[in-house]
Enzyme design. Sequence first.
Site, PDB file in Angstrom:
ATOM      1  N   ALA A   9       0.830  -1.207   0.000  1.00 44.22           N
ATOM      2  CA  ALA A   9       0.000   0.000   0.000  1.00 44.22           C
ATOM      3  C   ALA A   9       0.862   1.255   0.000  1.00 44.22           C
ATOM      4  CB  ALA A   9      -0.913  -0.012   1.228  1.00 44.22           C
ATOM      5  N   ILE A  11       0.845   3.833   1.903  1.00 44.45           N
ATOM      6  CA  ILE A  11       1.345   4.265   3.198  1.00 44.45           C
ATOM      7  C   ILE A  11       2.609   3.501   3.586  1.00 44.45           C
ATOM      8  CG2 ILE A  11      -0.054   2.645   4.583  1.00 44.45           C
ATOM      9  CD1 ILE A  11      -0.436   4.985   6.578  1.00 44.45           C
ATOM     10  N   ALA A  12       2.707   2.257   3.155  1.00 42.09           N
ATOM     11  CA  ALA A  12       3.926   1.484   3.394  1.00 42.09           C
ATOM     12  C   ALA A  12       5.061   1.999   2.529  1.00 42.09           C
ATOM     13  CB  ALA A  12       3.682   0.007   3.117  1.00 42.09           C
ATOM     14  N   ARG A  33       0.230  -9.686  -3.310  1.00 42.93           N
ATOM     15  CA  ARG A  33      -0.522 -10.779  -3.950  1.00 42.93           C
ATOM     16  C   ARG A  33       0.086 -11.164  -5.283  1.00 42.93           C
ATOM     17  NH1 ARG A  33      -6.365  -8.205  -3.797  1.00 42.93           N
ATOM     18  NH2 ARG A  33      -5.056  -6.392  -4.270  1.00 42.93           N
ATOM     19  N   LEU A  69      -2.932  -3.429   5.027  1.00 41.53           N
ATOM     20  CA  LEU A  69      -3.934  -3.936   4.088  1.00 41.53           C
ATOM     21  C   LEU A  69      -5.249  -3.156   4.226  1.00 41.53           C
ATOM     22  CD1 LEU A  69      -3.324  -7.764   4.616  1.00 41.53           C
ATOM     23  CD2 LEU A  69      -2.668  -6.396   2.618  1.00 41.53           C
ATOM     24  N   LYS A  92      -4.334   1.826  11.315  1.00 38.67           N
ATOM     25  CA  LYS A  92      -5.673   2.232  11.737  1.00 38.67           C
ATOM     26  C   LYS A  92      -6.604   2.234  10.521  1.00 38.67           C
ATOM     27  CE  LYS A  92      -5.787   5.970   9.439  1.00 38.67           C
ATOM     28  NZ  LYS A  92      -6.835   6.115   8.421  1.00 38.67           N
TER      29      LYS A  92
END
Length: 329
Positions: A9, A11-12, A33, A69, A92
């Site tokens: 994602a 944010i990662a 995935r 996730l 969150k």
Amino acid sequence: MNLGVLGTAGIAHHSFVPAVTKTDHEVTAIASRSDERAEQFATDHGIAQAFGSYEELLESDVDAVYLPLPNALHAEWTKRATDHGLHVLCEKPLAVNAEEAREMGDYCDQQGVTLMEAMMFRYYPRTERMVEAANELGVVRSVDAGFHSSLRRWPAGTRFDPDLGGGCLLDVGVYAIEVARLFLGEPDRVVARVADPEETGVETQVSGILAFPGGRTAQIDCSFRLQDAQYCRVEGTDGRLHANRAFSVGTDPSEFELYLPGRQALESFDSADPYALELERFAEYVETGERPRTDAREAARTLAVVDSLRKSEEIGEWVDIPRWVASSE
């Protein structure tokens, strides 16, 4: 601590993994995935191992996982990580509702692993100082907090998928609820106006009032369609404080204003990476076994407010907060 990251994602990619390099810890594995996405992420960030499935990462040599996730997958993959004896730092909102958060907390407690919600602003020095400064305000009577995000990709992505836990309440509203609880404690009841004017399938505008014991109140607001804004205003009988960019602070210097009788102060804070600070606290909790400040119980209390705000819109009236929220349960 050797960390694995479940998912590639944004944010990662943009926030968490770069922050890890500022600590003594290391991301040693990334999973997606697809092999291609995992390998590209690993190349971009210099990560040793890349896996084309989340389960492969859980079976690798990591001490803990960071889980960015989609919201509806948090519970499943937290439990799966826990089954492998791994500690979990979960983005969150921890879960999609209060019951799910409580179940996650119980599950991790039974397995003897640390579960922490990545509510990073709670570990930021400015937030900690604001909580301390609130003691100078006399009796805190009201909080006004909001988080508006004018999303560039509209309407697209997991934020607009109801099956994946989308909607502005879970995405940005939890910040405003969290800060209201931080300064006022646990509310008795709530009332809300929840809207989806563009019919995206999730709420994109929410305004709510939280009522607390003793006639104290908080007004919270969140949106996917208003211009970007984050704010927190705390009013007490002897003064007030106010902060802009109150939640997603980035790594820039920050500040807040404190107003007291005969005194006005602007308190400033040096640049700091909230994701690095969050990770360092997570590692401390893992090492000591201490319950995190933002554990599953704390997340469940915020999510109980989310649940009640949604119910208020459904029935068109005030909704009482469950009694367990105000208890030590």
